[in-house]
Design a protein around this motif. Structure first.
Motif, mmCIF file in Angstrom:
data_model
loop_
_atom_site.group_PDB
_atom_site.id
_atom_site.type_symbol
_atom_site.label_atom_id
_atom_site.label_comp_id
_atom_site.label_asym_id
_atom_site.label_seq_id
_atom_site.Cartn_x
_atom_site.Cartn_y
_atom_site.Cartn_z
ATOM 1 N N VAL A 23 5.368 -3.136 12.488
ATOM 2 C CA VAL A 23 5.147 -4.230 11.540
ATOM 3 C C VAL A 23 4.857 -3.726 10.123
ATOM 4 O O VAL A 23 5.393 -4.256 9.151
ATOM 5 C CB VAL A 23 3.931 -5.058 12.028
ATOM 6 C CG1 VAL A 23 3.409 -5.970 10.952
ATOM 7 C CG2 VAL A 23 4.314 -5.860 13.239
ATOM 8 N N LYS A 79 9.398 10.245 5.796
ATOM 9 C CA LYS A 79 8.130 10.167 6.536
ATOM 10 C C LYS A 79 6.987 10.410 5.553
ATOM 11 O O LYS A 79 7.235 10.741 4.394
ATOM 12 C CB LYS A 79 8.088 11.212 7.650
ATOM 13 C CG LYS A 79 8.231 12.656 7.140
ATOM 14 C CD LYS A 79 8.181 13.665 8.262
ATOM 15 C CE LYS A 79 6.802 13.791 8.818
ATOM 16 N NZ LYS A 79 6.448 15.041 9.445
ATOM 17 N N VAL A 116 -1.361 3.788 6.205
ATOM 18 C CA VAL A 116 -2.488 3.721 7.137
ATOM 19 C C VAL A 116 -3.580 4.623 6.558
ATOM 20 O O VAL A 116 -3.299 5.476 5.697
ATOM 21 C CB VAL A 116 -2.065 4.162 8.561
ATOM 22 C CG1 VAL A 116 -0.975 3.234 9.091
ATOM 23 C CG2 VAL A 116 -1.583 5.609 8.601
ATOM 24 N N ARG A 129 -6.147 -4.590 3.890
ATOM 25 C CA ARG A 129 -5.728 -5.868 4.506
ATOM 26 C C ARG A 129 -5.736 -5.687 6.018
ATOM 27 O O ARG A 129 -5.849 -4.574 6.533
ATOM 28 C CB ARG A 129 -4.390 -6.333 3.949
ATOM 29 C CG ARG A 129 -3.144 -5.433 4.122
ATOM 30 C CD ARG A 129 -3.006 -4.869 5.401
ATOM 31 N NE ARG A 129 -1.831 -4.171 5.807
ATOM 32 C CZ ARG A 129 -1.599 -3.925 7.095
ATOM 33 N NH1 ARG A 129 -2.430 -4.271 8.043
ATOM 34 N NH2 ARG A 129 -0.532 -3.263 7.449
ATOM 35 N N GLY A 150 -4.026 -7.113 9.880
ATOM 36 C CA GLY A 150 -3.017 -7.893 10.589
ATOM 37 C C GLY A 150 -2.730 -7.305 11.943
ATOM 38 O O GLY A 150 -3.460 -6.435 12.426
ATOM 39 N N PHE A 207 -6.993 11.427 12.218
ATOM 40 C CA PHE A 207 -6.354 10.256 12.820
ATOM 41 C C PHE A 207 -7.282 9.044 12.940
ATOM 42 O O PHE A 207 -6.856 7.991 13.403
ATOM 43 C CB PHE A 207 -5.806 10.609 14.207
ATOM 44 C CG PHE A 207 -4.614 11.538 14.160
ATOM 45 C CD1 PHE A 207 -3.541 11.261 13.324
ATOM 46 C CD2 PHE A 207 -4.556 12.677 14.947
ATOM 47 C CE1 PHE A 207 -2.427 12.100 13.278
ATOM 48 C CE2 PHE A 207 -3.451 13.514 14.912
ATOM 49 C CZ PHE A 207 -2.383 13.231 14.073
ATOM 50 N N ARG A 241 2.925 14.202 29.028
ATOM 51 C CA ARG A 241 3.969 14.497 28.028
ATOM 52 C C ARG A 241 5.331 14.022 28.469
ATOM 53 O O ARG A 241 6.165 13.627 27.650
ATOM 54 C CB ARG A 241 4.040 15.999 27.756
ATOM 55 C CG ARG A 241 2.984 16.424 26.826
ATOM 56 C CD ARG A 241 3.293 17.670 26.045
ATOM 57 N NE ARG A 241 2.192 17.867 25.139
ATOM 58 C CZ ARG A 241 2.101 17.313 23.942
ATOM 59 N NH1 ARG A 241 3.092 16.601 23.468
ATOM 60 N NH2 ARG A 241 1.023 17.473 23.206
#
Ligand code: MLC
Ligand code: AMP
Length: 506
Positions: A213, A235, A254, A304, A306, A440, A464
């Motif tokens: 998204v 990336k 992120v 934000r 979502g 992370f 894996r």
């Protein structure tokens, strides 16, 4: 009137046909009218393959300009776009394809044989390969381009017709396909345009993947419906971002993107000062990160909130206080409420379950009417997040009602990993938890109970094989028993506490 989102994007492209709408890493740029032309050729290929309105087209490919074209082409022919993380294993792909039954699947050459092996299970499935300007889909696209074969006009769609299916894992087993309509996407694009003052004069630095998204519907759609340029990076990589920043006005990411940028001394006011907006989402942005970013750049990241099922629901304001630790008021057209255990709407400041309502809320889970019904109370969608609402209307996400780990902005449902582990010989039971991770946000720890001493390397190898790499636990522990409460429920909070320092120095 057609509600096909591509119609809206095409109108924006035609408004400034010569604008360089997609700029690529190698210095090439694609003009707006040219992008529409390429979409028309790719749409021709899809129609020639028999894709009709409502047919699913699944896609597991690396990010590229052709990925953007393919997405838009699926919208244009009225198909349903089903993007898949490139990290998903063959076992995961098998589940998605047999569940969604796409007419066409587009993948990398390395995945072709496996995808073709699924043709016996998925009726009428056609497999195309798309690499970096290589593969059968690219070849068919070039042929269409050279012979001037384009799809007809944008296929008319109702607001309620499906535009996409995005799989989202669940706490109770297999991933569910969230059905997202053209109306959902359009409403999201409109509210974000208004809230973030987005316009054709913005240039978006696009480093996110195109299979979730965030990268697809928040970032790409918002830029394209406004006819704004997109600087498309393959990336997230700090070197690439630093090179692209001078030409951008808006960046989305992120929290890991921002913590990684802050680790780079080259990232300072001289490279960020001209930026109109830095936006963060998909995972909690720590107050420390928000403050450190402010100190370094003089700008407050706009956070934000979502999710796959709703697109964006809340955002800190463009003008006004961007409150660290909060995700802001609901976006225009969105209603939110925080409810207690007895379904009573809670007063300001109290912690409860967050529910949202609006035109942005998805249509339901693919082929799962009962699961869909269970996640709604009338028109209210139960997000599964725990939140508070302040007196002045700001929402803060304070926890999760669902057993979920968010690592680098990717959702990981412990149940999926535990199911794999519990199936292994010698494993009596397992508990998978997320604990703080400096890069992370959260890192994965697996705690197992075994009949004898367990071979953790072998268990890791099984994970894996069956699960995408980002879902593989990074620490393995064996206990005699798992801690349980009086109801017999595993006390994951105690396990999280026990292992909370695991990645402190990672
Ligand atoms: C990669 N790896 C991860 C990981 N990404 N491990 C944990 N969490 C992650 N997110 C692992 C790989 O399995 C591999 O390990 C190793 O890291 C290197 O892989 P990589 O692909 O080279 O990693 P990197 O490029 O550093 O990627 C990290 C990242 C990326 C943070 C840049 O994951 C990313 O772009 N995340 C964004 C995800 C996103 O778009 N989220 C939005 C969801 S939508 P090994 O051992 O396997 O080799 C949503 C709704 C909303 O949530 O509100 O937006
Ligand atoms: P997904 O299901 O992959 O779309 O992820 C959605 C989930 O990510 C939400 O339900 C939240 O738990 C989380 N999330 C998204 N944005 C934020 C944010 N700004 N702060 C905290 N959690 C977030």
């Amino acid at each position: 009137m057609s509600h096909n989102l591509y119609q809206r994007i095409q109108d924006a492209l035609f408004a400034a046909p010569e604008r360089e709408i997609l700029t690529l890493l190698d210095g090439r740029a694609i003009q707006a009218a040219e992008l529409d032309q390429r979409v028309a050729h790719a749409a021709f290929v899809l129609q020639a393959a028999g894709v009709k309105p409502g047919d699913r087209v699944s896609v597991q490919i690396e990010k590229s300009w052709m990925n953007v074209v393919l997405y838009l082409a699926v919208l244009r022919v009225g198909g349903v776009y089903l993007p898949l993380n490139t990290a998903y294993t063959d076992a995961e792909i098998e589940y998605f394809l047999t569940d969604a039954e796409p007419k066409v699947h587009v993948c990398a050459e390395s995945r072709r044989l496996h995808a073709e092996s699924l043709q016996s299970e998925v009726d009428g499935l056609q497999v195309f390969v798309l690499g970096d300007e290589t593969g059968s889909f690219y070849q068919a696209f070039l042929d269409a381009q050279q012979t001037h074969q384009s799809a007809d006009a944008v296929v008319a769609r109702d607001a309620d017709d499906l535009a996409s299916i995005l799989y989202t894992s669940g706490t109770t087993g297999k991933p569910k396909g969230a059905m997202i309509t053209h109306g959902n996407l359009s409403s999201n694009a409109s509210m974000l345009t208004e809230a973030w003052g987005y316009s054709a004069s913005d240039t978006l630095l696009h480093a996110l993947p195109l299979f979730h998204v965030h990268g697809l519907f928040v970032a790409l759609n918002l830029a394209l419906v406004n006819g704004g340029a997109v600087s498309l990076l393959p990336k997230f990589d700090p070197d690439l971002v630093l090179d692209a920043l001078p030409h951008a006005t808006v960046m989305m990411g992120v929290p890991t993107y921002y913590t990684r940028l802050l680790q780079d001394p080259r990232f300072d006011r001289s490279v960020s000062g001209h930026m109109r907006l830095f936006i963060s989402g998909s995972a909690p942005l720590l107050v420390e990160t928000s403050d450190a970013f402010f100190e370094r750049t003089g700008q407050r990241i706009l956070e934000r909130y979502g999710m796959t099922e709703t697109g964006m629901s809340c955002s800190n304001p463009l003008d006004g206080e961007r409150r660290a630790g909060a995700v802001g008021p609901p976006l225009p057209g969105v209603s939110v409420r925080v409810v207690g255990e007895n379904d009573d709407v809670l007063p300001a400041g109290e912690i409860g379950s967050l529910e949202v309502k609006g035109a942005h809320v998805f249509k339901g889970y693919w082929k799962l009417p009962e699961k869909t019904a269970a996640e709604f109370k009338g028109d209210w969608f139960i997000t599964g997040d725990m939140a508070t609402l302040s007196k002045d209307g700001y929402v803060s996400i304070v926890g999760r009602g669902k057993d979920l780990i968010i690592s680098g902005g990717l959702n990981i449902y412990p149940k999926e990993i535990e199911d794999v582990l519990n199936d292994q010989p010698g494993v009596i039971e397992s508990a998978v938890v997320g604990v703080p991770h400096p890069d992370f946000g959260e890192g994965i720890v697996a705690i197992l109970v075994g009949e004898t001493a367990l071979d953790m390397a072998a268990l890791e190898a099984v994970c894996r094989e069956k699960l995408a790499g980002f879902k593989v636990p990074r620490r393995w522990e064996q206990l005699d028993v798992l801690p349980r409460n009086t109801m017999g429920k595993v006390q994951k909070n105690l396990l999280r506490l026990e292992y909370e320092d695991t990645f402190a120095t990672a």
